[in-house]
Structure formats: C-alpha cells, structure tokens
Design an enzyme around this catalytic site. Structure first.
Site, PDB file in Angstrom:
ATOM      1  N   TYR A  66      36.415  47.593  45.867  1.00  0.00           N
ATOM      2  CA  TYR A  66      36.537  46.203  45.399  1.00  0.00           C
ATOM      3  C   TYR A  66      37.048  46.174  43.957  1.00  0.00           C
ATOM      4  O   TYR A  66      37.993  45.454  43.621  1.00  0.00           O
ATOM      5  CB  TYR A  66      35.173  45.490  45.503  1.00  0.00           C
ATOM      6  CG  TYR A  66      35.113  44.201  44.707  1.00  0.00           C
ATOM      7  CD1 TYR A  66      35.766  43.061  45.159  1.00  0.00           C
ATOM      8  CD2 TYR A  66      34.423  44.134  43.484  1.00  0.00           C
ATOM      9  CE1 TYR A  66      35.741  41.887  44.417  1.00  0.00           C
ATOM     10  CE2 TYR A  66      34.395  42.975  42.748  1.00  0.00           C
ATOM     11  CZ  TYR A  66      35.046  41.855  43.214  1.00  0.00           C
ATOM     12  OH  TYR A  66      35.031  40.695  42.474  1.00  0.00           O
ATOM     13  N   LYS A  73      40.744  44.761  42.022  1.00  0.00           N
ATOM     14  CA  LYS A  73      40.875  43.895  40.834  1.00  0.00           C
ATOM     15  C   LYS A  73      41.764  44.577  39.781  1.00  0.00           C
ATOM     16  O   LYS A  73      42.598  43.938  39.151  1.00  0.00           O
ATOM     17  CB  LYS A  73      39.493  43.583  40.251  1.00  0.00           C
ATOM     18  CG  LYS A  73      38.640  42.704  41.152  1.00  0.00           C
ATOM     19  CD  LYS A  73      39.228  41.327  41.299  1.00  0.00           C
ATOM     20  CE  LYS A  73      38.492  40.458  42.284  1.00  0.00           C
ATOM     21  NZ  LYS A  73      39.134  39.188  42.604  1.00  0.00           N
ATOM     22  N   SER A  84      37.126  40.757  37.253  1.00  0.00           N
ATOM     23  CA  SER A  84      35.696  41.050  37.282  1.00  0.00           C
ATOM     24  C   SER A  84      35.350  42.129  36.266  1.00  0.00           C
ATOM     25  O   SER A  84      36.168  43.009  35.976  1.00  0.00           O
ATOM     26  CB  SER A  84      35.355  41.540  38.692  1.00  0.00           C
ATOM     27  OG  SER A  84      34.101  42.160  38.688  1.00  0.00           O
TER      28      SER A  84
END
Ligand SMILES: NC(=O)c1ccc[n+]([C@@H]2O[C@H](COP(=O)([O-])OP(=O)(O)OC[C@H]3O[C@@H](n4cnc5c(N)ncnc54)[C@H](O)[C@@H]3O)[C@@H](O)[C@H]2O)c1
Length: 332
Positions: free
Chosen positions: A148, A152, A124
């Site tokens: 989050y 990643k 992302s």
C-alpha cells in the site's frame, strides 16, 4: 470553481466534500462504491442541502472517466480514490498496485488532455517508511513497509514527473497521518469492513459489544506505555486542510504533511475513548504486527506556514465524534 473529487463518497472524501460545498465550490464526485454506497450521497445532502453531481465510475477505466471530463467543466481535481488496507495490500499486492497506481496515471493523463492543471493527491505518512519522527516533508523516502505504501510512493513519483513535464501544472501531495473521528452530525464517518482493523472503528465495535475486546499489537515498544504511538488527526481538520490546499496551489509539485504534530499511544487513545464516552473497552495484548512502526508523528509546520492551516480539534473531540457516529450508524 468546479472540483472533481474521486473517491468522494469515502471517509476522507465525504468530509472534504462537505467542507468544499460549505466554502462555495461546485463538487463533482466520482466513486465506484468499492468502499462506499449511495446512502452517503443522501447524508451529504442532509448535511449541506446540496446534491453534488455524481458519477458511478471506476477511475482506472479511462474511457469511462473521460466522459466526465467531456461533460463537465472541471477546474481542479482532488484524487482520493484508492484502496487503503495495509493488510489486504500484503495479501493481494497486484490489486493494490493496479487500483492505486493506474488510477493516478489515468487521472494524470486526462488532466493533461483536458488542461485541468490543478491536482491534489491523497498521500500518506506511510511513504516515510520506518524513520524517526517528527517526520518532515523533505525526509528522503526509504522503502515502505508494505505494498500500500509503495503505491503511494509510486503515485507521488508519477505526479512529480508529470509536474516536471508540464511546468504549467500545480500538483499538491498531501501526506495524511492518522485520521479518526467523524462529522459532528454523526451522518458520515469511517466505514469499517469486517476484514480491516482500523483502531477507532474497532474500539467503537467493542464499545457497542459487537466485538469482545480490542487486540493491541505489541506492548514492548520503546514508548510511554509500550504501545505504538501515532499522530491522530480529526477527519474534519484534515478535510479543512484540503480546502486550504485548493486555495493555495503553487506551480510545480508541493508536498505537505497534515497531522497534529503530537503522538498518542494506543493505550492513551483507548483511555480517552473510555473517559469521554463513559464506556468500558476491554483489551488484550497480542504479538506485534509485521511492519508496524513504533512511533510516527508529523512535523506539520510547513502546512501551517504556507497554507495557514493547523488542527483545531483534540483527541477528546475525535473519540466523542467517532462514538457519536457509531451510535447513529444504521445503514453503513
Ligand atoms: N484513512 C486513512 O487512514 C488514510 C491515511 C492516509 C492516506 N489515505 C488515503 O486517502 C484516500 C481516501 O482514504 P479514505 O480513508 O477516505 O478511504 P475510503 O476507502 O473510505 O475512501 C476511498 C473511496 O474511493 C473509492 N474508490 C476506491 N477505488 C476506486 C476506483 N478505482 N474508482 C472509483 N472509486 C474508487 C471507494 O469506493 C471509497 O469511496 C485514499 O487514497 C487513502 O489511501 C487514507
């Protein structure tokens, strides 16, 4: 070629499954329905005429996932399965670290054990944290603004180390910018849980009068109209990027941004939605959200150069297809 697609019933996964099937790949989907359901399999059949093989398995459970590697001949893996709400990750970081990082470790170890040497990972733009756009792949990764994003970064690092330890592997990290829109059939699109605030599904709910107005977080950013700017990409263009990625694996670790290279503000997006779909979207300005970034857009020239991929669909297509999906949505 048989491709194992984890999270293949999700938003990006389901659109990618369609493109893979249409390009002649055999697809094996693994999903645990945490953010999807069995109706999506029916929708995939309606679109493609093919019933992909499906296993309802949590990919953090290695012994269960191993069954798939034993039963099926897998050539390549695309690993989408993950939790993706930034807000939820701030409230419950351990759930996010466990699901997103452990799943990457489990998949990596099974790929090593069963010699599945080609892996694509859903990363992302959040890995860039708060840095100046356009964002390039070689930009060094600073601290991200939420757990989050860290899941990643960690997953990317794990896969990078796997590629160093196993030079016979080809691992591609795809850093997505902001996918919106839906398949033109209106049969698959972005499911929104009431707790998540993704902009376009939210706008659609306001258009349907299920919500009274869109809340815009901040109006004093240093942008064209004071609202945040993002690189919105049609989910079908993004799905096609995966087909190009699996057609162009290179030994080692390779990273590509998948975006349009253009920024659009929140107000511009709402304006486009209203104009294209002939609906009214009331909105109000509220406080900035902690951790939100002012401007984020991609430099996707590497993907264009090396994968022969670039986006084809416009903001108009994105908001038209998003609304078409929302109008048809019954069972999501
Ligand atoms: N949508 C975005 O804006 C965006 C942007 C950048 C990156 N990504 C990443 O792309 C991937 C796909 O995103 P999406 O928008 O399609 O999300 P999604 O929630 O629609 O799809 C994820 C799918 O994975 C499944 N899943 C989650 N955890 C699982 C587990 N442990 N075992 C098995 N299945 C599991 C869910 O049920 C769901 O079907 C995610 O990894 C996400 O972090 C998404």
């Amino acid at each position: 070629m048989a491709i194992l697609v984890t999270g293949g019933l999700g938003y990006i996964g389901s659109h990618t499954v369609v493109e893979l099937i249409e390009n002649g790949y055999k697809v094996i989907i693994v999903d645990n329905y945490i953010n999807s359901n069995s109706n999506i399999l029916d929708q995939l059949f309606k679109i493609t005429g093919v019933n992909p093989l499906f296993y309802k398995i949590d990919v953090t459970q290695k012994d269960k996932l191993e069954k798939v590697f034993v039963e099926q001949k897998i050539d390549e893996v695309i690993h989408f399965a993950g939790l993706k709400s930034i807000g939820e990750s701030v409230e419950d970081p351990l759930r996010y670290y466990y699901n997103n990082v452990v799943s990457t470790m489990v998949i990596s170890s099974l790929c090593i054990k069963y010699k599945v040497k080609k892996v694509v990972f859903s990363s992302s733009a959040t890995v860039y944290g708060n840095q100046e756009s356009p964002l390039k792949e070689e930009t060094s990764l600073k601290k991200t603004t939420n757990p989050y994003g860290e899941t990643k970064v960690m997953s990317e690092r794990i896969l990078t180390d796997v590629s160093y330890a196993h030079p016979e592997f080809s691992i591609t990290l795809l850093r997505y910018f902001n996918p919106i829109g839906a398949h033109k059939s209106g049969l698959i699109g972005e499911k929104i849980k009431s707790s998540t605030n993704n902009l376009v599904p939210y706008i659609s709910k306001v258009a349907k009068k299920e919500k009274s107005k869109v809340e815009i977080f901040g109006k004093d950013y240093n942008t064209i109209d004071g609202t945040g700017v993002r690189d919105y990409i049609h989910v079908v263009d993004l799905a096609k990027g995966h087909v190009k990625a699996v057609q162009s694996f290179k030994l080692g670790i390779t990273t590509y941004n998948l975006g349009t290279g253009k920024g659009t503000s929140v107000l511009e997006l709402i304006g486009a939605f209203e104009k294209v779909n002939n609906v009214s979207i009331p909105y109000e300005f509220v406080q900035r959200r902690l951790g939100d970034i002012e401007v984020s857009y991609a430099d996707s020239s590497k993907a264009e150069r090396e994968l022969g991929w670039k986006t084809e669909l416009s903001i108009k297509d994105m908001v038209k297809d998003a609304w078409n999906f929302e109008k048809k949505r019954r069972t999501y």
